[in-house]
Design a protein around this motif. Structure first.
Motif, PDB file in Angstrom:
ATOM      1  N   ASP A  60       0.857  -1.181   0.000  1.00 31.39           N
ATOM      2  CA  ASP A  60       0.000   0.000   0.000  1.00 31.39           C
ATOM      3  C   ASP A  60       0.894   1.232   0.000  1.00 31.39           C
ATOM      4  OD1 ASP A  60      -2.247   1.502  -0.103  1.00 31.39           O
ATOM      5  OD2 ASP A  60      -2.772   1.312   2.021  1.00 31.39           O
ATOM      6  N   ARG A  61       0.402   2.291  -0.600  1.00 29.06           N
ATOM      7  CA  ARG A  61       1.177   3.530  -0.691  1.00 29.06           C
ATOM      8  C   ARG A  61       1.003   4.345   0.579  1.00 29.06           C
ATOM      9  NH1 ARG A  61       0.154   8.413  -5.063  1.00 29.06           N
ATOM     10  NH2 ARG A  61       1.762   9.841  -4.266  1.00 29.06           N
ATOM     11  N   LEU A  62       2.100   4.939   1.017  1.00 30.30           N
ATOM     12  CA  LEU A  62       2.071   5.837   2.169  1.00 30.30           C
ATOM     13  C   LEU A  62       1.711   7.233   1.673  1.00 30.30           C
ATOM     14  CD1 LEU A  62       5.264   4.608   4.067  1.00 30.30           C
ATOM     15  CD2 LEU A  62       2.875   4.223   4.720  1.00 30.30           C
ATOM     16  N   LYS A  63       0.434   7.537   1.656  1.00 27.26           N
ATOM     17  CA  LYS A  63      -0.045   8.822   1.166  1.00 27.26           C
ATOM     18  C   LYS A  63      -0.114   9.824   2.322  1.00 27.26           C
ATOM     19  CE  LYS A  63      -2.908   6.813  -2.490  1.00 27.26           C
ATOM     20  NZ  LYS A  63      -4.273   6.716  -3.064  1.00 27.26           N
ATOM     21  N   GLY A  64       0.172  11.056   1.986  1.00 25.49           N
ATOM     22  CA  GLY A  64       0.044  12.113   2.977  1.00 25.49           C
ATOM     23  C   GLY A  64       1.242  12.277   3.883  1.00 25.49           C
ATOM     24  N   LEU A  65       2.418  11.804   3.475  1.00 21.88           N
ATOM     25  CA  LEU A  65       3.614  12.004   4.292  1.00 21.88           C
ATOM     26  C   LEU A  65       4.022  13.474   4.293  1.00 21.88           C
ATOM     27  CD1 LEU A  65       5.847   8.947   3.302  1.00 21.88           C
ATOM     28  CD2 LEU A  65       4.591   9.268   5.428  1.00 21.88           C
ATOM     29  N   THR A  66       4.386  13.956   5.437  1.00 20.26           N
ATOM     30  CA  THR A  66       4.873  15.334   5.553  1.00 20.26           C
ATOM     31  C   THR A  66       6.364  15.387   5.214  1.00 20.26           C
ATOM     32  OG1 THR A  66       5.415  15.072   7.888  1.00 20.26           O
ATOM     33  CG2 THR A  66       3.162  15.773   7.339  1.00 20.26           C
ATOM     34  N   PRO A  67       6.894  16.555   4.906  1.00 21.50           N
ATOM     35  CA  PRO A  67       8.354  16.658   4.675  1.00 21.50           C
ATOM     36  C   PRO A  67       9.171  16.161   5.853  1.00 21.50           C
ATOM     37  CG  PRO A  67       7.250  18.621   3.893  1.00 21.50           C
ATOM     38  CD  PRO A  67       6.213  17.825   4.598  1.00 21.50           C
ATOM     39  N   GLU A  68       8.678  16.368   7.086  1.00 22.46           N
ATOM     40  CA  GLU A  68       9.397  15.865   8.243  1.00 22.46           C
ATOM     41  C   GLU A  68       9.399  14.336   8.268  1.00 22.46           C
ATOM     42  OE1 GLU A  68      11.599  15.925  11.772  1.00 22.46           O
ATOM     43  OE2 GLU A  68      11.210  17.436  10.231  1.00 22.46           O
ATOM     44  N   ASP A  69       8.270  13.724   7.873  1.00 19.66           N
ATOM     45  CA  ASP A  69       8.211  12.265   7.803  1.00 19.66           C
ATOM     46  C   ASP A  69       9.239  11.715   6.813  1.00 19.66           C
ATOM     47  OD1 ASP A  69       6.163  12.341   9.622  1.00 19.66           O
ATOM     48  OD2 ASP A  69       4.557  12.105   8.135  1.00 19.66           O
ATOM     49  N   GLU A  70       9.319  12.329   5.651  1.00 17.48           N
ATOM     50  CA  GLU A  70      10.274  11.863   4.646  1.00 17.48           C
ATOM     51  C   GLU A  70      11.712  12.056   5.120  1.00 17.48           C
ATOM     52  OE1 GLU A  70       9.683  13.224   0.715  1.00 17.48           O
ATOM     53  OE2 GLU A  70       7.518  12.875   0.695  1.00 17.48           O
ATOM     54  N   ARG A  71      11.969  13.154   5.818  1.00 21.60           N
ATOM     55  CA  ARG A  71      13.321  13.384   6.325  1.00 21.60           C
ATOM     56  C   ARG A  71      13.714  12.321   7.354  1.00 21.60           C
ATOM     57  NH1 ARG A  71      16.334  16.216  10.255  1.00 21.60           N
ATOM     58  NH2 ARG A  71      14.475  16.492  11.555  1.00 21.60           N
ATOM     59  N   VAL A  72      12.787  11.969   8.229  1.00 21.34           N
ATOM     60  CA  VAL A  72      13.067  10.949   9.239  1.00 21.34           C
ATOM     61  C   VAL A  72      13.288   9.591   8.577  1.00 21.34           C
ATOM     62  CG1 VAL A  72      12.078   9.683  11.183  1.00 21.34           C
ATOM     63  CG2 VAL A  72      11.879  12.175  11.088  1.00 21.34           C
ATOM     64  N   LEU A  73      12.461   9.261   7.592  1.00 19.24           N
ATOM     65  CA  LEU A  73      12.623   7.972   6.907  1.00 19.24           C
ATOM     66  C   LEU A  73      13.974   7.889   6.194  1.00 19.24           C
ATOM     67  CD1 LEU A  73       9.052   7.414   5.400  1.00 19.24           C
ATOM     68  CD2 LEU A  73      10.089   6.233   7.329  1.00 19.24           C
ATOM     69  N   ARG A  74      14.395   8.988   5.576  1.00 14.21           N
ATOM     70  CA  ARG A  74      15.695   8.979   4.893  1.00 14.21           C
ATOM     71  C   ARG A  74      16.842   8.822   5.897  1.00 14.21           C
ATOM     72  NH1 ARG A  74      15.660  10.949  -0.446  1.00 14.21           N
ATOM     73  NH2 ARG A  74      13.577  11.611  -1.142  1.00 14.21           N
ATOM     74  N   LEU A  75      16.743   9.507   7.032  1.00 16.26           N
ATOM     75  CA  LEU A  75      17.799   9.392   8.036  1.00 16.26           C
ATOM     76  C   LEU A  75      17.867   7.982   8.624  1.00 16.26           C
ATOM     77  CD1 LEU A  75      17.391  12.807   9.940  1.00 16.26           C
ATOM     78  CD2 LEU A  75      19.230  12.142   8.377  1.00 16.26           C
ATOM     79  N   VAL A  76      16.715   7.421   8.959  1.00 15.69           N
ATOM     80  CA  VAL A  76      16.690   6.073   9.525  1.00 15.69           C
ATOM     81  C   VAL A  76      17.178   5.057   8.502  1.00 15.69           C
ATOM     82  CG1 VAL A  76      15.208   4.268  10.487  1.00 15.69           C
ATOM     83  CG2 VAL A  76      14.875   6.647  11.166  1.00 15.69           C
ATOM     84  N   GLY A  77      16.701   5.166   7.263  1.00 17.41           N
ATOM     85  CA  GLY A  77      17.119   4.221   6.231  1.00 17.41           C
ATOM     86  C   GLY A  77      18.600   4.305   5.937  1.00 17.41           C
ATOM     87  N   GLY A  78      19.149   5.512   5.866  1.00 18.64           N
ATOM     88  CA  GLY A  78      20.577   5.649   5.612  1.00 18.64           C
ATOM     89  C   GLY A  78      21.429   5.127   6.754  1.00 18.64           C
ATOM     90  N   HIS A  79      21.016   5.407   8.002  1.00 20.14           N
ATOM     91  CA  HIS A  79      21.794   4.938   9.152  1.00 20.14           C
ATOM     92  C   HIS A  79      21.783   3.413   9.236  1.00 20.14           C
ATOM     93  CE1 HIS A  79      23.473   4.786  13.163  1.00 20.14           C
ATOM     94  NE2 HIS A  79      22.428   4.064  13.570  1.00 20.14           N
ATOM     95  N   LEU A  80      20.595   2.814   9.140  1.00 15.59           N
ATOM     96  CA  LEU A  80      20.512   1.347   9.204  1.00 15.59           C
ATOM     97  C   LEU A  80      21.156   0.696   7.983  1.00 15.59           C
ATOM     98  CD1 LEU A  80      16.868   0.915  10.567  1.00 15.59           C
ATOM     99  CD2 LEU A  80      19.019   0.766  11.847  1.00 15.59           C
TER     100      LEU A  80
END
Length: 581
Positions: A60-80
């Protein structure tokens, strides 16, 4: 398995037909046939019902993500992702010396930089990747061995010698022989290098994919800029996946999805300051519903059964997705006898279409042949979409026909043996390699299980030859051209039903001898082309009058075109009401 004398004699008598190949005479389609005196065919395996899918994956698509949500996902994904790359390097360095102790040590090293659950997911993913690479290495060795055997065999034959049905012949010129001798040396050297790596436990893995890594040196051909490629490369190396845990809340403590669709992530220790909820968790603004298999997913999480999740970014579309997956017990969905009770839908798989025909319980084709095309050119996403669409059309047609099973060939091609065996036949090699056998089976079995249909896998030996020999010409009509693929679908369906492919029916068991002579339901063995349907006899034959006992000629039997000259024995002339009018 024994073969009756009747079957062997019938096969020899068929040498004047289309392909000169005949099927062995068991009622279930198994056995050994002959292409001629002293030329046995290989044994044909019995059909079987394919096992149901062992797991389910929905997206399912994650619709309605805020810019802060995307920033957190990028940081978590890059660190892990950096932790996963480091762990994979350590696992590859361990090689065959890996043990439970080294696994625990790697997990302890990762726990301080993430959490115990993230460390468990990373180490398990690393172990699975290493095992997958080992399996691919073994398959590559088998492919190299098959290529070496084929090239060595062809080099040992005289130049220009023709091959048989099961073995290729010699090379056609001295130049080709010389080139293939060099090819053999390359294969042997490559095989020695791969075997040495396997003995030492060395695997070569690229996180993010070797194909995407090679694209970096061909950006113009891939129509990518360096910045765009860098974005794809970094997102492919992220790690945002968590295995499920049975007994935990909603089946997963690391990436948790509630029944109302709320998604929350347990942040690693260095990023705990970004949390917007209790216990170091970050709740996304997007909601998920899982339209496909949503009820089954909801039942699992409400029962706190394990569900694995993965968050990933589609760079080309700029969309975030959440995948949920869980396992199912591998069981046989239906016995073979029950699958055959309502007939069968025979399917012939080709490089660009499915050829299908419905068969009743007796193996007779019903209705018209069907074709479901697909285009396997272009990107991998386009090819996968085409396969899904064709499979969906096929299964919906089978459901409308009322059958509960689909007969499919158990195909398995290997590129190396095909290349070395067929040599210059590049178009034929491309045709075979273009058939999506592995992905097709996986997609077909998983989608068919949702429609309560089962897949009956059959041996693909001689289905096209015997189908064309026994069914192609008899089923052709002035308004319908039966192709070789249509005839092959009938052969596949009959084999799935446990019936012989041939149309001729064998005599009773006690009469399979010379005591009463050769008998079939169609014609004696001495009549050529006896496999065809009987042509209708008309009164225009040369002996039609003697057979019917009439002496009328064409001139005396033709009726008049006028009412005045009509014969008096016509019923409408003798009707008084008509006469008065």
């Amino acid at each position: 398995m024994s073969v009756s004398l009747f079957s062997i004699m019938a096969c020899w008598a068929d040498e004047a037909t289309v392909s000169g190949v005949c099927e062995g005479g068991g009622a279930d389609g198994e056995g050994v046939g002959v292409t001629g005196p002293g030329k046995p065919l290989r044994r044909i395996d019995a059909p079987f019902v394919s096992l149901g899918p062992s797991g389910v994956t929905v997206r399912d698509r994650l619709k309605g993500l805020t810019p802060e949500d995307e920033r957190v996902l990028r940081l978590v994904g890059g660190h892990l992702g950096s932790l996963a790359s480091r762990d994979l390097k350590a696992r590859c360095a361990d090689g065959l010396d890996h043990s439970a102790t080294t696994w625990a040590a790697r997990k302890r090293d990762l726990t301080g930089a993430s959490s115990s659950r993230w460390a468990g997911s990373i180490t398990k993913a690393t172990h699975d990747q290493w095992a997958l690479s080992r399996r691919g290495q073994a398959a590559y060795l088998d492919s190299l061995d098959a290529g070496i055997r084929t090239v060595s065999h062809r080099l040992s034959l005289p130049i220009g010698e023709k091959g048989g049905r099961r073995q290729p012949g010699g090379y056609r010129s001295r130049h080709e022989w010389f080139v293939k001798a060099r090819r053999l040396y390359v294969l042997e050297e490559r095989r020695a290098a791969v075997a040495a790596d396997r003995d030492n436990g060395i695997v070569r893995v690229v996180r993010g994919g070797r194909k995407l890594l090679g694209t970096r040196h061909n950006l113009a051909a891939a129509n990518l800029t360096e910045a765009r490629w860098r974005e794809k490369w970094e997102s492919a190396r992220w790690f945002l996946a968590a295995d499920g845990e049975s007994g935990k809340r909603f089946g997963n403590e690391t990436i948790r999805v509630t029944p109302d669709g709320e998604v929350s992530i347990k942040l690693p220790a260095p990023l705990a300051g970004l949390a917007n909820a209790k216990h170091g968790r970050y709740v996304l603004a997007a909601k998920v519903t899982f339209p496909h298999q949503g009820q089954e997913w909801a039942d699992r999480i409400e029962a706190n059964r394990a569900v694995a999740y993965r968050i990933h970014l589609d760079v080309s579309r700029g969309r975030w997705y959440l995948d949920a997956s869980w396992t199912r017990p591998v069981v046989k969905t239906m016995p073979l006898s029950a699958a055959r009770a309502a007939g069968m839908a025979g399917v012939d798989t080709n490089a660009d279409h499915f050829a299908c025909w419905r068969l009743d319980v007796h193996g007779n084709p019903v209705g018209e042949p069907q074709r479901f095309p697909y285009d396997l050119t272009g990107t991998a996403t386009h090819r996968d979409t085409q396969i899904r669409h064709a499979i969906t059309q096929l299964l919906h047609w089978a459901k409308r026909c009322g059958v509960t099973a689909i007969g499919l060939e158990n195909l398995d091609f290997t590129a190396e043996t095909t290349r070395e065996k067929h040599g210059r036949r590049k178009r034929f090699r491309q045709l075979i390699s273009g058939i999506p056998t592995g992905r097709l089976r996986a997609r077909l079995v998983s989608i068919a299980a949702e429609l309560d249909l089962v897949i009956v896998a059959v041996d693909p030996a001689y289905t096209s030859r015997w189908g064309a020999q026994h069914w192609q010409e008899p089923l052709a009509t002035p308004t319908r051209t039966t192709t070789r693929h249509d005839a092959a679908s009938i052969a596949i369906g009959r084999r799935a039903l446990g019936l012989p492919i041939r149309r001729r029916t064998a005599p009773p068991h006690d009469d399979r001898s010379d005591r009463r002579g050769h008998r079939t339901v169609q014609a004696p063995s001495g009549i050529r082309r006896r496999e065809e349907t009987r042509h209708p006899a008309t009164d225009r034959a040369h002996d039609a009058r003697s057979r019917t006992g009439t002496t009328r000629t064409r001139a005396t039997s033709r009726a008049s075109n006028t009412v005045r000259d009509a014969r008096s024995d016509q019923p409408w002339v003798q009707d008084p009401l008509l006469l008065t009018e």
